[in-house]
Design a protein around this motif. Structure first.
Motif, PDB file in Angstrom:
ATOM      1  N   LEU A 198     -18.266  20.104 -11.033  1.00 25.03           N
ATOM      2  CA  LEU A 198     -16.575  20.106 -10.970  1.00 25.03           C
ATOM      3  C   LEU A 198     -15.711  20.849  -9.775  1.00 25.03           C
ATOM      4  O   LEU A 198     -14.750  20.444  -8.840  1.00 25.03           O
ATOM      5  N   GLY A 199     -16.746  22.054  -9.890  1.00 27.73           N
ATOM      6  CA  GLY A 199     -15.913  22.769  -8.658  1.00 27.73           C
ATOM      7  C   GLY A 199     -15.445  22.615  -7.445  1.00 27.73           C
ATOM      8  O   GLY A 199     -14.508  22.039  -6.907  1.00 27.73           O
ATOM      9  N   GLU A 200     -17.230  22.037  -7.049  1.00 27.61           N
ATOM     10  CA  GLU A 200     -17.223  21.251  -6.074  1.00 27.61           C
ATOM     11  C   GLU A 200     -16.472  20.614  -5.580  1.00 27.61           C
ATOM     12  O   GLU A 200     -15.973  19.715  -4.726  1.00 27.61           O
ATOM     13  N   TRP A 201     -16.241  19.273  -6.440  1.00 30.43           N
ATOM     14  CA  TRP A 201     -15.718  18.240  -6.783  1.00 30.43           C
ATOM     15  C   TRP A 201     -13.847  18.159  -6.010  1.00 30.43           C
ATOM     16  O   TRP A 201     -13.135  18.096  -5.215  1.00 30.43           O
ATOM     17  N   TRP A 202     -13.355  18.952  -7.108  1.00 30.44           N
ATOM     18  CA  TRP A 202     -12.395  19.603  -6.382  1.00 30.44           C
ATOM     19  C   TRP A 202     -11.956  20.263  -5.600  1.00 30.44           C
ATOM     20  O   TRP A 202     -11.080  19.446  -5.124  1.00 30.44           O
ATOM     21  N   ASP A 203     -12.954  20.816  -4.944  1.00 24.11           N
ATOM     22  CA  ASP A 203     -12.661  21.704  -3.543  1.00 24.11           C
ATOM     23  C   ASP A 203     -13.004  20.331  -2.596  1.00 24.11           C
ATOM     24  O   ASP A 203     -12.084  20.345  -1.218  1.00 24.11           O
ATOM     25  N   GLY A 204     -13.932  19.264  -2.507  1.00 23.57           N
ATOM     26  CA  GLY A 204     -13.700  17.960  -1.908  1.00 23.57           C
ATOM     27  C   GLY A 204     -12.707  17.532  -1.708  1.00 23.57           C
ATOM     28  O   GLY A 204     -12.854  16.101  -1.301  1.00 23.57           O
ATOM     29  N   VAL A 205     -12.264  16.830  -3.453  1.00 18.71           N
ATOM     30  CA  VAL A 205     -10.966  16.216  -3.495  1.00 18.71           C
ATOM     31  C   VAL A 205      -9.586  17.072  -2.318  1.00 18.71           C
ATOM     32  O   VAL A 205      -8.979  16.379  -1.960  1.00 18.71           O
ATOM     33  N   ALA A 206      -9.241  17.973  -2.555  1.00 23.84           N
ATOM     34  CA  ALA A 206      -8.807  19.145  -2.018  1.00 23.84           C
ATOM     35  C   ALA A 206      -8.621  19.397  -0.234  1.00 23.84           C
ATOM     36  O   ALA A 206      -7.485  18.678   0.375  1.00 23.84           O
ATOM     37  N   GLU A 207     -10.024  18.677   0.271  1.00 22.35           N
ATOM     38  CA  GLU A 207     -10.431  18.576   1.663  1.00 22.35           C
ATOM     39  C   GLU A 207      -9.959  17.162   1.206  1.00 22.35           C
ATOM     40  O   GLU A 207      -9.383  16.457   2.916  1.00 22.35           O
ATOM     41  N   LEU A 208      -9.796  16.258   0.920  1.00 22.60           N
ATOM     42  CA  LEU A 208      -9.480  14.707   1.440  1.00 22.60           C
ATOM     43  C   LEU A 208      -7.923  14.807   1.489  1.00 22.60           C
ATOM     44  O   LEU A 208      -7.548  13.650   2.234  1.00 22.60           O
ATOM     45  N   VAL A 209      -7.682  15.301   0.946  1.00 23.82           N
ATOM     46  CA  VAL A 209      -6.261  15.387   0.742  1.00 23.82           C
ATOM     47  C   VAL A 209      -5.257  15.379   1.915  1.00 23.82           C
ATOM     48  O   VAL A 209      -4.779  15.415   2.507  1.00 23.82           O
ATOM     49  N   ALA A 210      -5.609  16.937   2.259  1.00 25.52           N
ATOM     50  CA  ALA A 210      -5.561  18.034   3.558  1.00 25.52           C
ATOM     51  C   ALA A 210      -5.941  16.700   4.502  1.00 25.52           C
ATOM     52  O   ALA A 210      -5.668  16.677   5.999  1.00 25.52           O
ATOM     53  N   ARG A 211      -7.047  15.623   4.942  1.00 27.48           N
ATOM     54  CA  ARG A 211      -7.198  14.796   5.974  1.00 27.48           C
ATOM     55  C   ARG A 211      -6.395  14.187   5.867  1.00 27.48           C
ATOM     56  O   ARG A 211      -5.942  13.065   6.913  1.00 27.48           O
ATOM     57  N   MET A 212      -5.724  13.248   4.585  1.00 27.86           N
ATOM     58  CA  MET A 212      -5.467  12.130   4.337  1.00 27.86           C
ATOM     59  C   MET A 212      -3.794  13.029   4.991  1.00 27.86           C
ATOM     60  O   MET A 212      -2.784  12.252   5.878  1.00 27.86           O
ATOM     61  N   ASP A 213      -2.924  13.875   4.843  1.00 24.30           N
ATOM     62  CA  ASP A 213      -2.018  14.259   5.285  1.00 24.30           C
ATOM     63  C   ASP A 213      -2.071  14.528   6.741  1.00 24.30           C
ATOM     64  O   ASP A 213      -1.051  14.213   7.602  1.00 24.30           O
ATOM     65  N   ALA A 214      -3.189  14.869   7.325  1.00 20.70           N
ATOM     66  CA  ALA A 214      -3.548  15.144   8.672  1.00 20.70           C
ATOM     67  C   ALA A 214      -2.919  13.445   9.560  1.00 20.70           C
ATOM     68  O   ALA A 214      -2.735  13.657  10.541  1.00 20.70           O
ATOM     69  N   ARG A 215      -3.969  12.712   8.828  1.00 21.91           N
ATOM     70  CA  ARG A 215      -4.331  11.453   9.657  1.00 21.91           C
ATOM     71  C   ARG A 215      -1.994  10.420   9.614  1.00 21.91           C
ATOM     72  O   ARG A 215      -2.073  10.306  10.235  1.00 21.91           O
ATOM     73  N   LEU A 216      -1.831  10.850   8.406  1.00 23.16           N
ATOM     74  CA  LEU A 216      -0.901  10.889   8.401  1.00 23.16           C
ATOM     75  C   LEU A 216       0.839  11.146   9.481  1.00 23.16           C
ATOM     76  O   LEU A 216       1.374  10.669  10.415  1.00 23.16           O
ATOM     77  N   VAL A 217       0.246  12.583   9.010  1.00 18.60           N
ATOM     78  CA  VAL A 217       1.287  12.918  10.303  1.00 18.60           C
ATOM     79  C   VAL A 217       0.670  12.811  11.718  1.00 18.60           C
ATOM     80  O   VAL A 217       1.865  12.874  12.815  1.00 18.60           O
ATOM     81  N   ALA A 218      -0.480  12.727  12.320  1.00 21.94           N
ATOM     82  CA  ALA A 218      -0.562  12.201  13.957  1.00 21.94           C
ATOM     83  C   ALA A 218      -0.395  11.068  13.823  1.00 21.94           C
ATOM     84  O   ALA A 218       0.066  10.217  15.018  1.00 21.94           O
ATOM     85  N   ASP A 219      -0.395   9.914  12.922  1.00 20.75           N
ATOM     86  CA  ASP A 219       0.224   8.656  12.636  1.00 20.75           C
ATOM     87  C   ASP A 219       2.049   8.557  13.326  1.00 20.75           C
ATOM     88  O   ASP A 219       2.968   7.499  12.858  1.00 20.75           O
ATOM     89  N   ARG A 220       2.385  10.209  12.784  1.00 19.77           N
ATOM     90  CA  ARG A 220       3.851  10.103  12.656  1.00 19.77           C
ATOM     91  C   ARG A 220       4.443   9.643  11.002  1.00 19.77           C
ATOM     92  O   ARG A 220       5.865   8.273  12.022  1.00 19.77           O
ATOM     93  N   ARG A 221       3.273   9.210  10.317  1.00 15.98           N
ATOM     94  CA  ARG A 221       4.362   9.112   9.292  1.00 15.98           C
ATOM     95  C   ARG A 221       4.760   9.934   8.168  1.00 15.98           C
ATOM     96  O   ARG A 221       3.607  10.956   8.165  1.00 15.98           O
ATOM     97  N   ASP A 222       6.130   9.892   7.683  1.00 12.52           N
ATOM     98  CA  ASP A 222       5.998  10.416   6.922  1.00 12.52           C
ATOM     99  C   ASP A 222       4.909  11.033   5.238  1.00 12.52           C
ATOM    100  O   ASP A 222       4.735  10.023   4.479  1.00 12.52           O
TER     101      ASP A 222
END
Length: 292
Positions: A198-222
């Motif tokens: 479970l702890g590893e799952w939450w760590d992975g979810v946090a990493e996915l959130v960071a990746r999604m945010d980075a993708r949006l920023v790279a695409d100039r989307r808020d």
């Protein structure tokens, strides 16, 4: 935080109807069902169509948003599916949340007799499916020819109740699917990583959130323009194991910036096995406090 619940299409409507109505009475914001022709080890038991189920649910509810978790190109064609989506949006008076994904392997990918595609090709097909579905829902008279799909003068009249179309809530864990979310999605839904801790799952979810945010920023989307849905029960522990555990999981999701969480109606055995009394406790006692 908004709260959703999945009601699997594995019960006759005489039973399922009460569940959809109850979800609305309890104050859930959205309710979903799986869009499969059969699913995992439940394939040998009762199973019903998602769009028919959601249409029936629309007629016995008035506020609850209704969604597919998730529709895929495994057995869907954008031209035909667009008509179903438009009809459901009309019957529900604009309450559809259209969950979309690339489609996995298993019964859905085999039952029509086609080959099971590797991950890269499934994402290629998903990209084309999403682009064509978006075009048809937005434009009346779409002609298209791609590698996976074709359409000739596909119509959408009268169009969706929601404008400019129903919201796409798109499943994505990988970089190419995240690009599709950034381009077409009003919402992003993730199941997190496939791990047993479970702890590893939450760590992975946090990493996915960071990746999604980075993708949006790279695409100039808020990043704030994207609703974020977390399927809590993709974790290695059922979210409705207890009311306290559910509250803890919701708290962790909120810390990571999720706007919505989704749980499942407990079943007697197999997937999402649990005690309905926990769901009742969560819905009647905790949801009002957790919203605050």
């Amino acid at each position: 935080m908004r709260f959703g619940i999945v009601i699997l299409p594995d019960q006759r409507w005489s039973v399922a109807r009460h569940r959809w109505q109850q979800a609305e009475e309890w104050g859930f914001d959205h309710a979903w069902t799986y869009d499969h022709l059969g699913w995992r080890d439940l394939v040998d038991g009762p199973w019903f169509d998602s769009m028919g189920t959601l249409t029936a649910a629309a007629t016995v509810t008035s506020r609850l948003r209704l969604g597919t978790l998730v529709a895929s190109p495994n057995f869907r064609h954008p031209a035909a599916f667009a008509r179903q989506v438009t009809s459901l949006d009309d019957v529900s008076d604009g309450r559809v949340l259209l969950g979309l994904g690339a489609g996995g392997i298993g019964f859905d990918s085999a039952v029509l007799g086609g080959e099971t595609l590797p991950p890269r090709q499934r994402v290629d097909r998903f990209a084309e499916f999403t682009e064509l579905l978006d075009a048809i829902l937005l434009t009346d008279g779409t002609t298209w020819r791609g590698e996976w799909f074709a359409a000739v003068d596909a119509r959408n009249n009268p169009g969706c109740v929601q404008t400019p179309r129903v919201p796409f809530v798109m499943a994505a864990n990988g970089p190419r699917s995240m690009r599709l979310v950034s381009r077409f999605g009003q919402g992003w839904v993730t199941t997190g990583p496939d791990v047993d801790d479970l702890g590893e799952w939450w760590d992975g979810v946090a990493e996915l959130v960071a990746r999604m945010d980075a993708r949006l920023v790279a695409d100039r989307r808020d990043p704030a323009s994207l609703d974020r849905y977390l399927s809590l029960d993709s974790a290695p522990a059922f979210s409705l194991g207890s009311a306290q555990f559910f509250a803890d999981q919701v708290g962790r999701a909120a810390e990571l910036g999720f706007t919505d969480v989704i749980t499942h109606w407990p079943r007697e055995s197999s997937w999402y096995a649990g005690d309905e009394s926990v769901l009742v406790d969560v819905a009647t006692r905790l949801l009002p406090d957790l919203r605050g």
